[in-house]
Design a protein around this motif. Structure first.
Motif, PDB file in Angstrom:
ATOM      1  N   PRO B  83       0.944  -1.016   0.395  1.00 15.46           N
ATOM      2  CA  PRO B  83       0.068   0.012   0.095  1.00 15.46           C
ATOM      3  C   PRO B  83       0.236   0.980  -0.134  1.00 15.46           C
ATOM      4  CG  PRO B  83      -0.406  -1.402   1.537  1.00 15.46           C
ATOM      5  CD  PRO B  83       0.813  -2.288   1.083  1.00 15.46           C
ATOM      6  N   LEU B  84       1.951   1.241   0.594  1.00 17.46           N
ATOM      7  CA  LEU B  84       2.630   2.503   1.072  1.00 17.46           C
ATOM      8  C   LEU B  84       3.401   2.941  -0.452  1.00 17.46           C
ATOM      9  CD1 LEU B  84       5.313   2.048   3.824  1.00 17.46           C
ATOM     10  CD2 LEU B  84       3.498   3.972   3.565  1.00 17.46           C
ATOM     11  N   THR B  85       3.595   1.854  -1.189  1.00 17.76           N
ATOM     12  CA  THR B  85       4.328   1.837  -2.471  1.00 17.76           C
ATOM     13  C   THR B  85       3.488   2.346  -3.768  1.00 17.76           C
ATOM     14  OG1 THR B  85       6.032   0.100  -1.588  1.00 17.76           O
ATOM     15  CG2 THR B  85       5.639   0.380  -4.289  1.00 17.76           C
ATOM     16  N   SER B  89       3.959   6.282  -4.634  1.00 18.37           N
ATOM     17  CA  SER B  89       4.094   6.340  -5.989  1.00 18.37           C
ATOM     18  C   SER B  89       3.320   6.995  -7.633  1.00 18.37           C
ATOM     19  CB  SER B  89       5.019   5.180  -6.747  1.00 18.37           C
ATOM     20  OG  SER B  89       3.785   4.146  -6.281  1.00 18.37           O
ATOM     21  N   LEU B  90       2.114   6.906  -6.766  1.00 20.49           N
ATOM     22  CA  LEU B  90       0.942   7.387  -7.498  1.00 20.49           C
ATOM     23  C   LEU B  90       0.937   8.806  -6.961  1.00 20.49           C
ATOM     24  CD1 LEU B  90      -1.865   7.501  -9.059  1.00 20.49           C
ATOM     25  CD2 LEU B  90      -2.768   6.879  -6.837  1.00 20.49           C
ATOM     26  N   GLY B  91       0.699   9.250  -5.546  1.00 19.54           N
ATOM     27  CA  GLY B  91       1.446  10.698  -5.539  1.00 19.54           C
ATOM     28  C   GLY B  91       2.667  11.477  -5.867  1.00 19.54           C
ATOM     29  N   MET B  92       3.831  10.872  -6.265  1.00 26.06           N
ATOM     30  CA  MET B  92       5.339  11.380  -7.156  1.00 26.06           C
ATOM     31  C   MET B  92       3.944  11.822  -8.522  1.00 26.06           C
ATOM     32  SD  MET B  92       7.739   9.324  -4.194  1.00 26.06           S
ATOM     33  CE  MET B  92       8.273   9.138  -6.096  1.00 26.06           C
ATOM     34  N   ALA B  93       4.165  10.248  -8.909  1.00 26.96           N
ATOM     35  CA  ALA B  93       2.963  10.883 -10.745  1.00 26.96           C
ATOM     36  C   ALA B  93       2.904  11.932 -10.182  1.00 26.96           C
ATOM     37  CB  ALA B  93       2.209   9.796 -11.122  1.00 26.96           C
ATOM     38  N   VAL B  94       1.414  12.011  -9.285  1.00 33.76           N
ATOM     39  CA  VAL B  94       0.597  13.320  -9.623  1.00 33.76           C
ATOM     40  C   VAL B  94       1.742  14.820  -9.624  1.00 33.76           C
ATOM     41  CG1 VAL B  94      -1.438  13.949  -8.622  1.00 33.76           C
ATOM     42  CG2 VAL B  94      -1.975  11.613  -9.323  1.00 33.76           C
ATOM     43  N   LEU B  95       2.199  14.819  -8.761  1.00 28.59           N
ATOM     44  CA  LEU B  95       2.519  15.950  -8.539  1.00 28.59           C
ATOM     45  C   LEU B  95       3.845  15.721  -9.375  1.00 28.59           C
ATOM     46  CD1 LEU B  95       3.418  17.466  -6.099  1.00 28.59           C
ATOM     47  CD2 LEU B  95       5.293  16.070  -5.436  1.00 28.59           C
ATOM     48  N   VAL B  96       4.562  14.738 -10.315  1.00 37.08           N
ATOM     49  CA  VAL B  96       5.498  15.370 -10.936  1.00 37.08           C
ATOM     50  C   VAL B  96       4.427  15.644 -12.853  1.00 37.08           C
ATOM     51  CG1 VAL B  96       7.418  14.935 -13.233  1.00 37.08           C
ATOM     52  CG2 VAL B  96       7.479  13.878  -9.934  1.00 37.08           C
ATOM     53  N   VAL B 163      11.724  -0.614   9.967  1.00 36.82           N
ATOM     54  CA  VAL B 163      11.853   1.516   9.267  1.00 36.82           C
ATOM     55  C   VAL B 163      13.129   1.228   8.361  1.00 36.82           C
ATOM     56  CG1 VAL B 163      12.482   3.167  10.019  1.00 36.82           C
ATOM     57  CG2 VAL B 163      11.381   2.175  11.665  1.00 36.82           C
ATOM     58  N   PRO B 164      14.063   0.868   8.256  1.00 33.54           N
ATOM     59  CA  PRO B 164      15.154   1.172   7.866  1.00 33.54           C
ATOM     60  C   PRO B 164      14.350  -0.392   6.160  1.00 33.54           C
ATOM     61  CG  PRO B 164      16.387   0.092   9.554  1.00 33.54           C
ATOM     62  CD  PRO B 164      14.366   0.688  10.595  1.00 33.54           C
ATOM     63  N   LEU B 165      14.014  -1.322   7.027  1.00 29.03           N
ATOM     64  CA  LEU B 165      13.508  -2.267   5.940  1.00 29.03           C
ATOM     65  C   LEU B 165      12.681  -2.101   4.727  1.00 29.03           C
ATOM     66  CD1 LEU B 165      13.620  -5.509   8.169  1.00 29.03           C
ATOM     67  CD2 LEU B 165      15.110  -4.920   6.432  1.00 29.03           C
ATOM     68  N   VAL B 166      11.436  -0.875   5.969  1.00 34.37           N
ATOM     69  CA  VAL B 166      10.870  -0.420   4.481  1.00 34.37           C
ATOM     70  C   VAL B 166      11.130   0.729   3.650  1.00 34.37           C
ATOM     71  CG1 VAL B 166       8.431   0.430   4.772  1.00 34.37           C
ATOM     72  CG2 VAL B 166       8.475  -1.228   5.917  1.00 34.37           C
ATOM     73  N   THR B 167      11.858   1.728   4.557  1.00 37.09           N
ATOM     74  CA  THR B 167      12.703   2.542   3.381  1.00 37.09           C
ATOM     75  C   THR B 167      13.233   2.703   2.347  1.00 37.09           C
ATOM     76  OG1 THR B 167      14.305   3.145   5.591  1.00 37.09           O
ATOM     77  CG2 THR B 167      12.126   4.897   5.496  1.00 37.09           C
ATOM     78  N   VAL B 168      14.062   1.836   2.475  1.00 38.80           N
ATOM     79  CA  VAL B 168      15.716   0.820   1.684  1.00 38.80           C
ATOM     80  C   VAL B 168      14.346   0.222   0.440  1.00 38.80           C
ATOM     81  CG1 VAL B 168      15.723  -0.625   2.519  1.00 38.80           C
ATOM     82  CG2 VAL B 168      17.459   0.472   1.621  1.00 38.80           C
ATOM     83  N   ARG B 169      13.249  -0.376   1.155  1.00 37.74           N
ATOM     84  CA  ARG B 169      12.735  -0.561  -0.502  1.00 37.74           C
ATOM     85  C   ARG B 169      11.686   0.309  -0.994  1.00 37.74           C
ATOM     86  NH1 ARG B 169      10.294  -5.870  -3.203  1.00 37.74           N
ATOM     87  NH2 ARG B 169      12.443  -6.652  -1.554  1.00 37.74           N
ATOM     88  N   LEU B 170      11.473   1.444  -0.308  1.00 33.84           N
ATOM     89  CA  LEU B 170      10.360   3.122  -1.042  1.00 33.84           C
ATOM     90  C   LEU B 170      11.124   3.591  -2.087  1.00 33.84           C
ATOM     91  CD1 LEU B 170       8.090   3.356   1.959  1.00 33.84           C
ATOM     92  CD2 LEU B 170       7.655   2.588  -0.051  1.00 33.84           C
ATOM     93  N   TRP B 171      12.974   3.899  -1.263  1.00 29.51           N
ATOM     94  CA  TRP B 171      13.804   5.019  -2.140  1.00 29.51           C
ATOM     95  C   TRP B 171      14.148   4.254  -3.402  1.00 29.51           C
ATOM     96  CZ3 TRP B 171      19.538   4.586  -2.749  1.00 29.51           C
ATOM     97  CH2 TRP B 171      20.126   5.314  -3.161  1.00 29.51           C
ATOM     98  N   LEU B 172      13.960   2.653  -3.184  1.00 32.29           N
ATOM     99  CA  LEU B 172      14.572   2.199  -4.285  1.00 32.29           C
ATOM    100  C   LEU B 172      13.922   2.053  -5.209  1.00 32.29           C
ATOM    101  CD1 LEU B 172      17.063  -0.898  -3.170  1.00 32.29           C
ATOM    102  CD2 LEU B 172      17.599   1.024  -4.728  1.00 32.29           C
ATOM    103  N   GLN B 173      12.549   1.681  -4.950  1.00 37.07           N
ATOM    104  CA  GLN B 173      11.640   1.117  -6.439  1.00 37.07           C
ATOM    105  C   GLN B 173      10.221   2.527  -6.407  1.00 37.07           C
ATOM    106  OE1 GLN B 173       9.735  -2.408  -5.102  1.00 37.07           O
ATOM    107  NE2 GLN B 173       7.467  -1.718  -3.799  1.00 37.07           N
ATOM    108  N   LEU B 174      10.399   3.512  -5.661  1.00 36.84           N
ATOM    109  CA  LEU B 174       8.722   4.482  -6.046  1.00 36.84           C
ATOM    110  C   LEU B 174       9.456   5.341  -7.284  1.00 36.84           C
ATOM    111  CD1 LEU B 174       8.348   6.808  -2.106  1.00 36.84           C
ATOM    112  CD2 LEU B 174       7.125   4.556  -3.506  1.00 36.84           C
ATOM    113  N   GLY B 175      10.738   5.100  -7.740  1.00 35.26           N
ATOM    114  CA  GLY B 175      10.753   6.279  -8.615  1.00 35.26           C
ATOM    115  C   GLY B 175      10.675   5.665  -9.773  1.00 35.26           C
ATOM    116  N   PHE B 176      10.560   4.248  -9.711  1.00 37.90           N
ATOM    117  CA  PHE B 176      10.391   3.122 -11.418  1.00 37.90           C
ATOM    118  C   PHE B 176       9.034   2.649 -11.136  1.00 37.90           C
ATOM    119  CE2 PHE B 176       9.048  -1.004 -12.879  1.00 37.90           C
ATOM    120  CZ  PHE B 176       9.764  -1.620 -13.043  1.00 37.90           C
ATOM    121  N   TYR B 177       7.805   2.645  -9.653  1.00 44.77           N
ATOM    122  CA  TYR B 177       6.923   2.773  -9.644  1.00 44.77           C
ATOM    123  C   TYR B 177       5.975   4.282 -10.744  1.00 44.77           C
ATOM    124  CZ  TYR B 177       6.929  -1.924  -8.732  1.00 44.77           C
ATOM    125  OH  TYR B 177       7.657  -3.229  -8.484  1.00 44.77           O
TER     126      TYR B 177
END
Lengths: 280, 297
Positions: B83-85, B89-96, B163-177
């Motif tokens: 759900p976070l991703t 990532s949808l929020g970032m896309a709408v923003l950009v 916290v590190p486990l979730v944030t590291v994956r978010l940082w790596l994959q948000l841009g892709f989605y």
């Protein structure tokens, strides 16, 4: 936008504020790579945050490559070979298969195609145990062959090439046939030269995946000579026999090739992501 | 004459498709069949099936123990990450998508972490941001607010390591989605919005809820599926971030790695691989059903 008054300007301002904060957060890890990579260990571990090292210690780079305890140069070379050969091999094998499935009439072509589709259901990471069983029986553990060859036969990439070739303008191929070219000649002289954008998009994605792969190289690279750069970094990280600044400069160097790919080829990369992300 | 043409076309077909099919058989189908067989046999330190044990390996893997724990771990992880991703990532896309000036810069800034490997990101997270001592960036920042140092990766209670486990994956994959959602946004015809303004809708939440979201359904389903399948296969950041000596949070793939590579038990490793493959295939089918993957848009 239909409504663009004071309210519209306020939300635009807010959008830029949010985007800027997010961009800073997203870029912090890159800043940390450079800051820690070019500092001394004492500066990194000092209490109180120091934004930049006092002097940029570029000699950290040569120190890393000269450190006999750390086989970093070799691992970079391995990664380069693996990523380049993985990309070229995948493109060659999968584009040929995709074209054959799309264009060459054969009675059992649909059965072959279903066999390819079937592999899309099976996530490749999960089957690393089965693949390891086969590759170790072939005696390919700790070899470049073992690192590269099993990964070349991506059902997904072959599938994407097939879909792409189905939409390739048929008139171009017909013209080539009139000129007396067979399938082979048509493919190499007409189809591929006119498919460079698509091929480049797939190539960029494949190269990045090959360079960043970790699990398979970890399983196969059992002696130091066959470590890729990811496996080398991981072993430095978990064994902690390396100085902190060396760790960071090694990580920074390891992402340089991909940053170059990103900056120079972003157009194809974005297309590749859009192309491969949604299986449609 | 026709017969000869058909035969030469068959030959040409195999010239093109043969190398791929041969590789696919050797490196995909044979391993799976071999492993399927091994999963019913005792195969300690050998990849040749020796003693038939029926379903023992499956029972061994599924009874309470590390592999089952890892399935639970994964479920918790997926419940956070999927759900976070999707939302971020949808929020970032709408923003950009909304930005007119410097849009390319922001898109690149969010997208460029995709160039990093999980190993490099884990290294930054473990040695710098979430370092448990006072020079870790997270602790430096929290220290400004008077918070004591937190040992992010080794504290079991509370489980700060998520916290590190979730944030590291978010940082790596948000841009892709985000790129996937941006592509989706660009395909929405502008007339839909204009028509809704004529009908009295105001830009903002209303149009987002009734136009943007429904139009992005295919993309959203794809992103949910891709993040879920990727989460099932989590390995790299858990392997590199978490201490190996204590079992705080291990993923199914880590357990397979331990069973097959460390303990050389290919029977159990194979059984685990079969269970996981089956689970992923089921999740894919079910998810597609629930979210209407097959329906035409």
């Amino acid at each position: 936008m239909a409504v663009q008054g004071a309210k519209g300007r306020a939300t635009t301002g807010a959008a830029y504020a949010v985007a800027s904060v997010a961009a800073v957060l997203f870029l912090i890890p890159f800043y940390l790579l450079v800051r820690n990579g070019l500092a001394t260990d004492a500066e990194i571990t000092a209490p109180g945050w120091r934004f930049l090292p006092e002097t940029w210690r570029w000699e950290n780079v040569s120190e890393l490559f000269d450190d006999p305890a750390v086989p970093f140069g070799r691992s970079l070379l391995n990664s380069m070979l693996v990523a380049v050969l993985h990309t070229l091999g995948t493109l060659l094998v999968c584009s040929l298969a995709g074209y054959g499935l799309a264009r060459i009439p054969y009675r059992h072509a649909d059965k072959v195609f279903y066999a390819v589709l079937g592999t899309l259901m099976i996530p490749s990471a999960v089957t690393f145990v089965p693949s390891y069983v086969v590759v170790s029986s072939l005696g390919w553990v700790s070899s470049l062959r073992g690192l590269i060859i099993p990964g070349l036969f991506s059902g997904f990439t072959a599938f994407l090439f097939r879909q792409y070739f189905l939409n390739f303008p048929k008139e171009l191929e017909d013209a080539a046939r009139v000129d007396g070219l067979g399938y082979w000649g048509t493919f190499w002289r007409v189809v591929m030269p006119n498919s460079l954008n698509f091929t480049a998009a797939i190539a960029v994605i494949t190269f990045i995946a090959g360079w960043n792969a970790f699990l398979w190289p970890l399983v196969i690279g059992q002696d130091q000579q066959s470590w890729t750069v990811q496996v080398a970094l991981s072993s430095f990280l978990t064994s902690q026999t390396i100085r902190i600044h060396e760790l960071f400069i090694a990580a920074a160097i390891s992402i340089l090739p991909l940053l170059v790919v990103f900056l120079l080829l972003q157009r194809w990369l974005v297309r590749g992501v859009a192309e491969t992300g949604i299986k449609g | 004459m026709r017969r000869r043409k058909a035969r030469s076309e068959t030959l040409t077909f195999w010239l093109f498709v043969g190398p791929f099919v041969a590789g696919m058989l050797v490196f995909v189908y044979v391993p799976i069949l071999w492993s399927f067989t091994l999963s019913f046999f005792e195969a300690q330190s050998t990849v040749t099936p020796s003693v038939f044990v029926g379903l023992d390996n499956y029972v061994e893997m599924l009874k309470s123990g590390p592999f089952r724990d890892s399935l639970v771990t994964f479920t918790v992880f997926a419940a956070f990450i999927v759900p976070l991703t999707v939302a971020l990532s949808l929020g970032m896309a709408v923003l950009v998508h909304r930005l007119s000036f410097a849009r390319a810069f922001f898109r690149s800034a969010f997208f460029i972490p995709t160039a990093c490997s999980y190993v490099v990101a884990s290294l930054i997270w473990k040695m710098s941001i979430f370092n448990g001592v006072r020079f870790g960036l997270a602790n430096v920042v929290l220290g400004l607010f008077g918070v004591e140092n937190i040992s992010w990766l080794i504290t079991a209670d509370p489980p700060w390591y998520w916290v590190p486990l979730v944030t590291v994956r978010l940082w790596l994959q948000l841009g892709f989605y985000m790129i996937l959602f941006l592509a989706g946004l660009q395909r929405i015809p502008e007339e839909l919005y204009e028509a809704s303004y004529v009908d009295g809708a105001s830009p903002g939440w209303q149009t987002f809820r009734h136009i943007t979201l429904p139009q992005l359904r295919t993309t959203t389903v794809a992103v949910v599926l891709l993040t879920l399948i990727a989460a099932y296969q989590a390995f790299d950041e858990f392997y590199n971030l978490m201490p190996s000596a204590v079992n705080l949070a291990r993923t199914p793939l880590q357990e397979l790695y331990l069973a097959a590579l460390s303990q050389q038990d290919y029977g159990r490793g194979s059984a685990g691989a079969m269970i996981l493959t089956l689970l992923i295939m089921l999740a894919t089918l079910l998810q597609g059903r629930v979210l209407g993957f097959g329906r035409k848009d």
